[in-house]
Scaffold this motif. Structure first.
Motif, short mmCIF file in Angstrom:
data_model
loop_
_atom_site.label_atom_id
_atom_site.label_comp_id
_atom_site.label_asym_id
_atom_site.label_seq_id
_atom_site.Cartn_x
_atom_site.Cartn_y
_atom_site.Cartn_z
N LEU A 1 0.59 7.41 11.34
CA LEU A 1 -0.08 7.32 10.04
C LEU A 1 0.98 7.54 8.96
CD1 LEU A 1 -2.72 6.96 8.53
CD2 LEU A 1 -3.07 9.44 8.68
N ALA A 2 1.38 6.43 8.34
CA ALA A 2 2.55 6.45 7.46
C ALA A 2 2.19 6.63 5.99
CB ALA A 2 3.36 5.17 7.64
N LEU B 1 0.82 -1.21 0.00
CA LEU B 1 0.00 0.00 0.00
C LEU B 1 0.86 1.26 0.00
CD1 LEU B 1 -2.78 -1.10 2.50
CD2 LEU B 1 -3.14 -0.46 0.10
N LEU B 2 1.92 1.26 0.78
CA LEU B 2 2.80 2.43 0.84
C LEU B 2 3.45 2.70 -0.52
CD1 LEU B 2 4.42 1.72 4.32
CD2 LEU B 2 2.96 3.69 3.75
N LEU C 1 -0.04 14.35 1.01
CA LEU C 1 -1.24 15.18 1.09
C LEU C 1 -2.42 14.39 1.66
CD1 LEU C 1 -1.00 17.20 -2.25
CD2 LEU C 1 -0.75 18.09 0.09
N LYS C 2 -2.43 13.08 1.45
CA LYS C 2 -3.50 12.25 2.01
C LYS C 2 -3.44 12.23 3.53
CE LYS C 2 -3.90 9.18 -2.01
NZ LYS C 2 -3.73 7.80 -2.53
N ILE C 3 -2.24 12.35 4.10
CA ILE C 3 -2.11 12.43 5.56
C ILE C 3 -2.85 13.66 6.08
CG2 ILE C 3 -0.52 12.88 7.47
CD1 ILE C 3 1.57 11.20 6.07
N PHE C 4 -2.60 14.80 5.46
CA PHE C 4 -3.22 16.05 5.89
C PHE C 4 -4.74 15.97 5.74
CE2 PHE C 4 1.13 17.33 5.12
CZ PHE C 4 1.38 18.22 6.15
N VAL D 1 -1.03 3.99 5.70
CA VAL D 1 -1.12 2.82 6.57
C VAL D 1 -0.87 3.27 8.01
CG1 VAL D 1 -0.18 0.56 7.16
CG2 VAL D 1 -0.30 1.27 4.76
N ALA D 2 -1.74 2.88 8.93
CA ALA D 2 -1.51 3.15 10.35
C ALA D 2 -0.65 2.03 10.92
CB ALA D 2 -2.83 3.24 11.10
N LEU D 3 0.47 2.42 11.52
CA LEU D 3 1.45 1.46 12.02
C LEU D 3 1.78 1.73 13.48
CD1 LEU D 3 3.98 1.56 9.02
CD2 LEU D 3 2.45 -0.34 9.60
N PRO D 4 2.08 0.69 14.25
CA PRO D 4 2.50 0.91 15.63
C PRO D 4 3.95 1.38 15.70
CG PRO D 4 2.64 -1.41 15.09
CD PRO D 4 2.06 -0.74 13.88
N THR D 5 4.21 2.29 16.60
CA THR D 5 5.59 2.60 16.96
C THR D 5 5.70 2.39 18.47
OG1 THR D 5 5.48 4.95 17.59
CG2 THR D 5 5.50 4.45 15.22
#
Length: 334
Positions: A41-42, A24-25, A52-55, A31-35
Motif C-alpha cells: 500500500l504505497a 494519485l501518488l 497518515l492515510k496508510i495508518f 495506491v495498492a501495488l504489486p511487488t
C-alpha cells in the motif's frame, strides 16, 4: 470511496495503470501495488498527510515503522545514511540482492518524517524487483512508503483480490498484476560492525547472507525496531495451531477443522478442507502458496486451522516464522 481495480497485463494496460498510479501518488493518495513479495500500500513517503492515510486505511498502530521503497542505491542515500564502518559490506549486499526482497535498516536522514520511522533514528529501505512497482517508482521519482496492503495484523495479500477483500472502499486504486512471486514479505537486516543481523526472516535467507559475513537472528525483540516484528501478526480470523505432523493431531469432537499440509503425504482424513503447500516438499513453492492458502482456509467457515510445520531450513525458516506469529497463541504448537 469507490476503489478501482485496474489490470496491468498488456503493455497498454500497464502504461495506463502506471500513469494513473503516479497521478494519485503525486496527489497524496494511496495506491495498492504489486511487488515481488506481497502487494504493498504505497504513498509518498515524504508527504505526512499521505503517510497518515496508510495508518488509517490499515488500522496500523503508529509505533510500527514503515518500509520505504526507492528506485536505486543513489535514491536510498538521499533518505538514509550508509555508515562508513559498514559501507563496504552494505554495498556488497545491495549489489547482490537489489532490486529484490532485502530491506536494510539504516540511519535515517532528516527528510524522512517521524511518522514513517515511528520516531526511530532509523528507516527501513529497499528496492523492489517487480516491473510494475519499479516503473511506478521510477516515474514517481521519489520515495514510497509501502507496507503490505491489508488490515493490520491480518494475512498479507498476494493477489489483487486479497487487497480488495481487505481495503475495498478505503483506497482509490488497486493495480492488478496477478500473483506475487515470493509470497512472503522481504527479509529485513541491520548491518553493524561487519555483522549481519536478521530482524525479519524472508526470501533472502541466512544461508544466502552467510556468503557475505557473520549472520545472527534477532529472536527476542524487546522493542520494535523494524516492520513485522510484533509477536502476533499475519493472522487469520480463524484460530490456528501449528503441529509437527497431521498424523499426530487428534481432531476435537464437533470441530470443523482445516489442514494446511506441508506436502501431499500428509494425513487428511477428517479435515473439512485441505490445502497442500507443496506436493513435492519444495520450500519456494510452499512460501509462494502460504498466505494464499491461509486466506482460503480462513474463508471456509472453520473452527480451527491446523498447520503442519515445514523444514526450518532456508526459506522454511521464514515460513515457520509467519506460521508461529499467525497462531492464535504466539508460538503455539501442539
Amino acid at each position: 470511496m469507490k476503489t478501482r481495480v485496474v489490470a496491468a497485463d498488456s503493455a497498454a494496460e500497464k502504461e495506463s495503470a502506471i500513469a494513473e498510479a503516479v497521478h494519485l501518488l503525486r496527489s497524496g493518495e494511496l495506491v495498492a501495488l504489486p511487488t515481488e513479495t506481497v502487494y504493498g500500500l504505497a504513498a509518498d513517503a515524504l508527504n505526512v498527510s499521505a503517510v497518515l492515510k496508510i495508518f488509517e486505511a490499515k488500522h496500523r498502530p503508529r509505533f510500527d515503522p514503515l518500509i520505504v521503497h526507492v528506485g536505486s542505491i543513489e535514491m536510498a542515500e538521499r533518505i538514509a545514511e550508509i555508515p562508513g564502518a559498514s559501507s563496504e559490506l552494505i554495498r556488497a549486499l545491495m549489489g547482490r540482492f537489489w532490486p529484490g526482497p532485502l530491506t536494510f535498516v539504516l540511519p535515517r536522514r532528516e527528510v524522512i518524517p517521524d511518522v514513517v520511522a515511528a520516531g526511530l533514528a532509523t528507516v527501513a529501505v529497499r528496492v523492489s524487483a517487480h516491473p510494475v512497482f519499479s516503473a511506478v517508482a521510477a516515474e514517481f521519482g521519489g520515495a514510497l512508503a509501502a507496507p503490505s496492503a491489508n488490515r493490520f495484523g491480518r494475512i498479507s495479500p498476494t493477489r489483487a483480490g486479497d487487497v480488495s477483500e481487505e481495503l475495498d472502499g478505503r483506497i482509490p486504486l488497486i493495480v492488478d498484476a496477478r500473483d506475487t512471486s515470493h509470497g512472503l514479505e522481504s527479509t529485513i537486516v541491520r548491518v553493524e560492525r561487519g555483522k549481519i543481523e536478521i530482524l525479519r526472516k524472508g526470501p533472502v535467507t541466512a544461508e544466502h547472507l552467510a556468503d557475505f559475513g557473520s549472520v545472527s537472528i534477532a529472536n527476542h525483540i524487546l522493542r520494535v525496531s523494524a516492520p513485522g516484528q510484533l509477536p502476533t501478526h499475519y493472522a487469520p480470523r480463524t484460530r490456528l495451531v501449528v503441529v509437527n505432523s497431521a498424523d499426530e493431531f487428534a481432531i476435537p469432537p464437533a470441530t470443523k477443522c482445516g489442514l494446511l499440509a506441508w506436502r501431499s503425504s500428509s494425513k487428511s482424513d477428517g479435515f473439512s478442507e485441505v490445502r497442500t503447500l507443496s506436493a513435492d516438499g519444495d520450500l519456494k513453492e510452499a512460501a509462494a502458496h502460504l498466505f494464499r492458502y491461509l486466506r482460503e482456509l480462513d474463508r471456509a467457515n472453520l473452527d480451527l486451522i491446523v498447520a503442519e510445520a515445514v523444514s526450518d531450513e532456508g526459506i522454511g525458516a521464514a515460513i515457520m516464522d509467519r506460521l508461529r506469529r499467525a497462531a492464535s497463541v504466539p508460538g503455539a504448537q501442539l
